[in-house]
Motif scaffolding. Structure first.
Motif, PDB file in Angstrom:
ATOM      1  N   THR A 108       0.975  -0.710  -0.074  1.00 32.83           N
ATOM      2  CA  THR A 108       0.195  -0.096   0.095  1.00 32.83           C
ATOM      3  C   THR A 108       0.953   1.065  -0.143  1.00 32.83           C
ATOM      4  O   THR A 108       2.101   1.395   0.587  1.00 32.83           O
ATOM      5  CB  THR A 108      -0.729  -0.321   1.368  1.00 32.83           C
ATOM      6  OG1 THR A 108      -1.749  -1.267   0.763  1.00 32.83           O
ATOM      7  CG2 THR A 108      -2.139   1.251   1.209  1.00 32.83           C
ATOM      8  N   LYS A 152       1.096   5.054   0.303  1.00 32.59           N
ATOM      9  CA  LYS A 152       0.394   6.153   1.664  1.00 32.59           C
ATOM     10  C   LYS A 152       0.990   7.436   0.569  1.00 32.59           C
ATOM     11  O   LYS A 152       1.287   7.063  -0.472  1.00 32.59           O
ATOM     12  CB  LYS A 152       0.799   6.835   2.373  1.00 32.59           C
ATOM     13  CG  LYS A 152       0.719   5.023   3.849  1.00 32.59           C
ATOM     14  CD  LYS A 152       1.745   4.882   4.945  1.00 32.59           C
ATOM     15  CE  LYS A 152       0.780   4.300   5.443  1.00 32.59           C
ATOM     16  NZ  LYS A 152       1.931   3.979   6.383  1.00 32.59           N
ATOM     17  N   TYR A 153      -0.594   8.150   0.615  1.00 32.19           N
ATOM     18  CA  TYR A 153      -0.436   9.645   0.112  1.00 32.19           C
ATOM     19  C   TYR A 153      -1.347  10.108   0.902  1.00 32.19           C
ATOM     20  O   TYR A 153      -1.879  11.056   1.704  1.00 32.19           O
ATOM     21  CB  TYR A 153      -0.758   9.423  -1.362  1.00 32.19           C
ATOM     22  CG  TYR A 153      -1.958   9.124  -1.629  1.00 32.19           C
ATOM     23  CD1 TYR A 153      -3.138  10.090  -1.956  1.00 32.19           C
ATOM     24  CD2 TYR A 153      -3.011   7.895  -1.665  1.00 32.19           C
ATOM     25  CE1 TYR A 153      -4.559  10.834  -1.647  1.00 32.19           C
ATOM     26  CE2 TYR A 153      -4.426   8.094  -1.277  1.00 32.19           C
ATOM     27  CZ  TYR A 153      -5.883   9.497  -1.826  1.00 32.19           C
ATOM     28  OH  TYR A 153      -6.543   9.052  -1.219  1.00 32.19           O
ATOM     29  N   LYS A 154      -0.474  11.644   0.445  1.00 27.57           N
ATOM     30  CA  LYS A 154      -1.598  12.817   0.657  1.00 27.57           C
ATOM     31  C   LYS A 154      -2.242  13.986   0.000  1.00 27.57           C
ATOM     32  O   LYS A 154      -1.672  13.416  -1.279  1.00 27.57           O
ATOM     33  CB  LYS A 154      -0.255  13.749   2.143  1.00 27.57           C
ATOM     34  CG  LYS A 154       0.478  14.508   1.456  1.00 27.57           C
ATOM     35  CD  LYS A 154       1.372  14.987   2.185  1.00 27.57           C
ATOM     36  CE  LYS A 154       2.395  15.156   2.102  1.00 27.57           C
ATOM     37  NZ  LYS A 154       3.260  16.358   3.450  1.00 27.57           N
ATOM     38  N   VAL A 212       2.756  10.838  -3.110  1.00 26.35           N
ATOM     39  CA  VAL A 212       2.952   9.852  -1.959  1.00 26.35           C
ATOM     40  C   VAL A 212       3.854  10.201  -0.918  1.00 26.35           C
ATOM     41  O   VAL A 212       4.743  11.526  -0.863  1.00 26.35           O
ATOM     42  CB  VAL A 212       4.406   9.499  -3.161  1.00 26.35           C
ATOM     43  CG1 VAL A 212       4.472   8.209  -2.076  1.00 26.35           C
ATOM     44  CG2 VAL A 212       3.935   8.806  -4.446  1.00 26.35           C
ATOM     45  N   VAL A 213       3.194   9.917   0.874  1.00 19.66           N
ATOM     46  CA  VAL A 213       3.922  10.371   1.527  1.00 19.66           C
ATOM     47  C   VAL A 213       5.418   9.273   1.553  1.00 19.66           C
ATOM     48  O   VAL A 213       5.626   7.863   1.359  1.00 19.66           O
ATOM     49  CB  VAL A 213       2.875  10.137   2.690  1.00 19.66           C
ATOM     50  CG1 VAL A 213       4.170  10.450   4.297  1.00 19.66           C
ATOM     51  CG2 VAL A 213       2.027  10.693   2.388  1.00 19.66           C
ATOM     52  N   PHE A 255      -3.370   2.071  -2.367  1.00 18.46           N
ATOM     53  CA  PHE A 255      -3.678   3.301  -1.943  1.00 18.46           C
ATOM     54  C   PHE A 255      -4.611   3.475  -0.319  1.00 18.46           C
ATOM     55  O   PHE A 255      -5.423   3.054  -0.600  1.00 18.46           O
ATOM     56  CB  PHE A 255      -2.847   4.570  -2.713  1.00 18.46           C
ATOM     57  CG  PHE A 255      -3.340   4.297  -4.516  1.00 18.46           C
ATOM     58  CD1 PHE A 255      -2.104   4.916  -4.252  1.00 18.46           C
ATOM     59  CD2 PHE A 255      -3.686   4.468  -4.757  1.00 18.46           C
ATOM     60  CE1 PHE A 255      -1.218   4.861  -5.225  1.00 18.46           C
ATOM     61  CE2 PHE A 255      -2.763   4.391  -6.836  1.00 18.46           C
ATOM     62  CZ  PHE A 255      -1.819   4.416  -6.655  1.00 18.46           C
ATOM     63  N   GLU A 256      -3.683   4.587   0.406  1.00 18.04           N
ATOM     64  CA  GLU A 256      -4.093   4.358   2.211  1.00 18.04           C
ATOM     65  C   GLU A 256      -4.334   6.702   1.777  1.00 18.04           C
ATOM     66  O   GLU A 256      -3.101   6.973   1.820  1.00 18.04           O
ATOM     67  CB  GLU A 256      -3.036   3.801   2.265  1.00 18.04           C
ATOM     68  CG  GLU A 256      -3.868   3.889   3.916  1.00 18.04           C
ATOM     69  CD  GLU A 256      -3.391   3.860   5.124  1.00 18.04           C
ATOM     70  OE1 GLU A 256      -2.703   4.318   6.130  1.00 18.04           O
ATOM     71  OE2 GLU A 256      -2.444   2.735   4.882  1.00 18.04           O
ATOM     72  N   PHE A 257      -5.465   7.091   2.013  1.00 19.67           N
ATOM     73  CA  PHE A 257      -4.648   8.932   1.421  1.00 19.67           C
ATOM     74  C   PHE A 257      -4.898   8.461   3.891  1.00 19.67           C
ATOM     75  O   PHE A 257      -5.558   7.895   4.923  1.00 19.67           O
ATOM     76  CB  PHE A 257      -6.365   9.038   1.581  1.00 19.67           C
ATOM     77  CG  PHE A 257      -6.400  11.068   1.776  1.00 19.67           C
ATOM     78  CD1 PHE A 257      -5.858  11.422   1.285  1.00 19.67           C
ATOM     79  CD2 PHE A 257      -7.585  10.903   2.960  1.00 19.67           C
ATOM     80  CE1 PHE A 257      -5.705  12.844   1.764  1.00 19.67           C
ATOM     81  CE2 PHE A 257      -7.266  12.877   3.766  1.00 19.67           C
ATOM     82  CZ  PHE A 257      -6.869  12.842   2.518  1.00 19.67           C
ATOM     83  N   VAL A 258      -4.018   9.017   4.161  1.00 18.84           N
ATOM     84  CA  VAL A 258      -3.142  10.040   5.134  1.00 18.84           C
ATOM     85  C   VAL A 258      -3.811  11.462   5.063  1.00 18.84           C
ATOM     86  O   VAL A 258      -3.209  11.647   6.301  1.00 18.84           O
ATOM     87  CB  VAL A 258      -1.659   9.190   5.130  1.00 18.84           C
ATOM     88  CG1 VAL A 258      -1.541   7.607   5.041  1.00 18.84           C
ATOM     89  CG2 VAL A 258      -0.514  10.240   4.540  1.00 18.84           C
TER      90      VAL A 258
END
Length: 123
Positions: free
Chosen positions: A2, A4-6, A22-23, A118-121
């Motif tokens: 996964t 992570k993105y912001k 991308v984080v 993807f995971e929204f952070v």
């Protein structure tokens, strides 16, 4: 895996645009990288270090000889120049800088995108 993105924001042409960003995680150290390569290649650290050092030296030599370099499975490296031209359209060498450009190989990009999640952070 996964990713992570912001939300990133930029002002383009007077209009604010939002975009996914991308984080980044921690940077893998050169020692960690060498150990992982050595383990996967079933080679000793000295062998891996020698190959990586030689690869860097050859890449540098070829780029400075104005060659583009294809590293199979990795991608393409080229050299470009950033700088200003004077009134006679000659490079102002005092402020000029060389830049190494990288373009990932198509197969590598395919592998990167094969199983993306993807995971929204947050913002």
């Amino acid at each position: 895996m996964t990713i992570k993105y912001k939300v990133g924001r930029a002002n383009l042409g007077g209009e604010e645009k939002a975009f996914p960003k991308v984080v980044p995680g921690k940077t893998v150290t050169d020692e960690q990288f060498r150990k992982q390569v050595a383990r996967r290649a079933a080679r000793g650290m000295a062998d891996v270090m020698a190959v990586l050092t030689a690869q860097r030296e050859v890449l540098l030599e070829q780029l400075l000889d104005e060659q583009s370099v294809h590293v199979p499975g990795i991608g393409y490296f080229t050299l470009s120049v950033k700088g200003e031209l004077d009134e006679s359209e000659r490079l102002v060498t005092e402020s000029a800088r060389l830049k190494v450009n990288y373009r990932a190989e198509r197969d590598l990009m395919g592998d990167v995108n094969a199983d993306k999640r993807f995971e929204f952070v947050g913002e």
